[in-house]
Design an enzyme around this catalytic site. Structure first.
Site, short mmCIF file in Angstrom:
data_model
loop_
_atom_site.label_atom_id
_atom_site.label_comp_id
_atom_site.label_asym_id
_atom_site.label_seq_id
_atom_site.Cartn_x
_atom_site.Cartn_y
_atom_site.Cartn_z
N TYR A 1 -5.40 5.49 -0.20
CA TYR A 1 -4.28 4.58 -0.38
C TYR A 1 -4.43 3.74 -1.64
CZ TYR A 1 -7.29 1.36 2.30
OH TYR A 1 -8.34 0.60 2.76
N LYS B 1 0.83 -1.20 0.00
CA LYS B 1 0.00 0.00 0.00
C LYS B 1 0.87 1.25 0.00
CE LYS B 1 -3.57 -2.14 2.88
NZ LYS B 1 -4.25 -2.09 4.18
N ASP C 1 -12.82 -5.59 14.29
CA ASP C 1 -11.43 -5.34 14.70
C ASP C 1 -11.19 -5.69 16.16
OD1 ASP C 1 -10.92 -4.56 12.13
OD2 ASP C 1 -10.69 -2.43 12.58
#
Length: 181
Positions: free
Chosen positions: A132, A72, A170
């Protein structure tokens, strides 16, 4: 463009050449030829992503596995973030080490994250727009990650844990580090 390799081999801080005057500024946010020469490797990006987050949002630490691994190039269009990467490369001398850097629309720095790293960020300003580039297409079946507050990592997040906004997904990521193959 200036590319500075970090303590994590293959991970670079990219600083574009900025032309500024009373009207504002101009810079190339990406030039494939200059970028590849600066990091001394060939990378072809195939996907652009953008996210918008409020202050205290923590996204990550994510990675893609196997043939879907992604490199990335991360930049911030608005606001400030604490960008964090963790080296998960098998047999890497820096396996398990992390790097934390502030990226912002003011400093215009970018972070190149090679394949084999977990990546995440914390929004430090009232909001942030993060952009990104990825060198491989996203595959939801290849996605995984590491819990952001893993005791093995000891990351100093710049906002108190009680003020973080973290997705349920997450929060349920594994806490132990395993090398990516």
């Amino acid at each position: 463009m200036k590319a500075t390799e970090t303590k994590l081999k293959g991970c670079f801080i990219i600083e574009p050449t900025i032309y500024e005057d009373e009207r504002g500024y101009f810079f190339e946010s990406y030039n494939q030829k200059d970028f590849c020469e600066a990091i001394n490797q060939e990378v072809t990006f195939v996907q652009d992503n953008q996210s918008y987050s409020k202050k205290g949002v923590l996204r990550g630490l994510h990675f893609q596995k196997g043939k879907y691994a992604q490199a990335k190039l991360v930049s911030v269009l608005e606001g400030r973030i604490q960008d964090v990467v963790v080296d998960l490369r098998k047999n890497s001398p820096t396996f398990g080490e992390h790097l934390s850097i502030e990226l912002s629309s003011e400093n215009k720095k970018q972070l190149f994250v090679p394949r084999g790293f977990a990546h995440g960020f914390l929004t430090l300003s009232n909001h942030a727009k993060v952009f990104y580039k990825c060198d491989n297409h996203y595959n939801p079946n290849a996605e995984s990650g590491v819990f952001y507050d893993s005791p093995e990592l000891k990351i100093n997040w710049l906002i108190e844990p009680s003020n973080l906004l973290v997705s349920e997904k997450d929060k349920s990521l594994p806490t132990s580090l395993k090398p990516l193959t």
